[in-house]
Enzyme design. Structure first.
Site, PDB file in Angstrom:
ATOM      1  N   LYS A  38      -4.183  -6.226  -0.775  1.00 37.13           N
ATOM      2  CA  LYS A  38      -4.897  -5.402  -1.682  1.00 37.13           C
ATOM      3  C   LYS A  38      -5.012  -5.740  -3.183  1.00 37.13           C
ATOM      4  CE  LYS A  38      -4.132  -1.397   1.245  1.00 37.13           C
ATOM      5  NZ  LYS A  38      -3.863   0.013   1.218  1.00 37.13           N
ATOM      6  N   ASP A  73      -0.093   5.115   4.599  1.00 39.31           N
ATOM      7  CA  ASP A  73      -1.189   6.165   4.261  1.00 39.31           C
ATOM      8  C   ASP A  73      -1.934   6.625   5.634  1.00 39.31           C
ATOM      9  OD1 ASP A  73      -2.443   3.761   4.794  1.00 39.31           O
ATOM     10  OD2 ASP A  73      -3.766   3.985   3.172  1.00 39.31           O
TER      11      ASP A  73
END
Length: 526
Positions: A228, A263
């Protein structure tokens, strides 16, 4: 009529921000990096071994010998991105096969199939004050929750969001974790009367860390690699819990990490707290990932099963690394070759919010060069990578005004050009093509996970209500993408079976979920 512009995409558990379409300026994103289908099958080009060399192109004026219309470029794009049922079936089957291979042995497939060590899910009996930290994008979130047990459940919650300076995303490990620990300390100092920590207790934290980690226990894990857009030095190969605990100690903060979760694992735990039928969780935001409830006896690489929940655990697939049989274009190949991690995270680069806008931008640059999309020159601002963001293409697809004024406004702000109606329609078609491919491939990935679970359970998954908890700004705020995902699931499973598969938005589930897992794994009795 939809007259809004979606103007900011942040990490999976955050939101797009919305502004009135009359605004002439579109706020800069917190994420800096961020149709007809032909019957013929697209060429299947796995990117794993590819190292595509992008063609040299520093262009500010168009070529003299040109295709006058962008239509041929659009037609080829639609053909290369097509996801008819045979392609979706291949992707679903390959996803299930890669899951099995990844469960057999570490590095058995593109999918890491990481064991979460979450063997006990929240029951509703949890009581007390617990914190959560969610790190996985250009922001981190801190949250506290007061739990009241079966009768009161969640009594109160508070959270804050902090932007991470870009220089820290490529700085040192100590700099990043000190910055996070400072934010945690400031947040903890603001506890109000609604939140009560019994005297003598240490605050306990659920740490949502949305990067590939090899967990060694519920409260420890070794970072495998950053994704990311992060490239922080000195962290790979280290225990990220130890990094955070040491930073909190340096800040004088009386807090410890009692659960390290991804997550997606946090989202599953948060959703499962309210609904026992939740079996899968998927994040579709800046990045993407999926996890699911697995039987420990279906994990050959887990040589010593040790479960307290009837032989169940949560497996983090890290499905962003999947690459088998995806319909890829030259634009995908070029973007991948120029990325920080060429040849990696191909599924993520095809379906997630960080990349959809960039793929569209590359297509528009080609149309500007080869088909005079914007007249006699290529807009210099459009040549900047990631200048067109996924919230931009989402907003353009929502434009229902007569002359597509929102599209024109975004093009002016992003590329500095005025556009005619024909150009705006072409751009909407490009956006739809990329969003359609992304949504349908994400749907095929979900079916692949369900398919693997069904094969092992012999009818338990497809024969009853099964919930897939979804979180992330891309899924939440991009209605066309969401529709294409659901369509693919229905096409693959058929009308009858798909009625049992509930794809449900679980807003901000990962934060609450991490706090709940901190409670489940607390060193104190409830």
């Amino acid at each position: 009529m939809y007259h809004q512009q979606v103007i900011g995409l942040v990490k999976g558990t955050s939101h797009y921000k919305v502004a009135d379409s009359g605004d002439s300026a579109i706020a800069s994103s917190t994420e800096k990096q961020a149709m007809s289908v032909t019957a013929s099958l697209p060429a299947v080009r796995p990117l794993r071994s590819a190292r595509w060399v992008p063609r040299a192109r520093v262009v500010k004026s168009v070529r003299s010998s040109l295709t006058i219309s962008p239509a041929p470029i659009l037609t080829k794009l639609q053909r290369d991105c097509a996801t008819p049922l045979p392609v979706l079936r291949h992707v679903a089957d390959a996803m299930a096969a890669d899951m099995r291979a990844g469960l057999e042995v570490d590095a058995g497939s593109d999918l890491k199939m990481i064991l979460s060590y979450v063997d006990a899910l929240p029951t509703g009996n949890e009581k007390g004050l617990f914190y959560a930290l969610d790190l996985g994008g250009t922001n981190f979130r801190v949250l506290r929750v007061q739990l009241g047990g079966k009768d009161e459940r969640v009594i109160a919650t508070e959270f804050e969001q902090v932007s991470i300076p870009p220089e820290l995303m490529s700085g040192t490990s100590e700099e990043l974790f000190d910055f996070i620990a400072t934010g945690l300390t400031q947040f903890a100092q603001k506890e109000t009367g609604k939140f009560h920590l019994p005297q003598g207790r240490t605050r306990e934290l659920g740490f949502t860390f949305s990067f590939p980690v090899k967990q060694t226990s519920i409260d420890s894990g070794i970072l495998m690699n950053w994704t990311k857009g992060f490239s922080v030095s000195g962290t790979a190969g280290k225990d990220v819990v130890a990094c955070l605990n040491e930073a909190m100690k340096r800040q004088g903060l009386n807090m410890r990490v009692s659960a390290l979760v991804n997550d997606t694992v946090g989202t599953l735990a948060g959703a499962r707290y309210w609904d026992d039928d939740v079996m899968v969780a998927v994040i579709l935001g800046t990045g993407t990932n999926a996890c699911y409830v697995e039987c420990v006896n279906a994990i050959p690489k887990l040589h010593k099963p040790n479960s307290t929940t009837g032989g169940k655990t949560i497996v983090n697939t890290e499905w962003g690394a999947f690459s088998n049989g995806l319909p890829l274009t030259e634009f995908d190949q070029e973007m991948d070759a120029q990325s920080k991690n060429p040849g990696e995270q191909i599924f993520e680069k095809t379906i997630s919010g960080m990349y959809l806008g960039e793929i569209v931008r590359r297509v528009l640059v080609r149309m500007a060069e080869d088909a005079r999309l914007f007249g006699d020159s290529v807009p210099e601002k459009l040549l900047m990578p990631f200048s067109l963001r996924t919230p931009d293409i989402c907003a353009m697809q929502q434009d229902s005004s007569k002359d597509f004024e929102v599209v024109g406004s975004i093009l002016y702000n992003v590329a500095g050009v005025n556009s005619n109606l024909s150009t705006r329609k072409t751009i909407i078609d490009v956006c739809d093509t990329i969003a359609k491919r992304g949504g349908r491939l994400a749907g095929a990935g979900i079916v692949g996970i369900l398919q693997k679970m069904e094969e092992d359970s012999q009818g338990i998954v497809f024969g009853k209500r099964t919930v897939v908890a979804m979180d992330g700004g891309l899924y939440e705020h991009y209605p066309q993408y969401r529709m294409y995902l659901q369509d693919a699931v229905t096409e693959l499973l058929g009308d009858e079976i798909s009625k049992n598969i509930i794809i449900e938005h679980s807003k901000d589930g990962s934060g609450i979920g991490a706090a709940l897992l901190a409670a489940t794994n607390s060193m104190y009795e409830h």
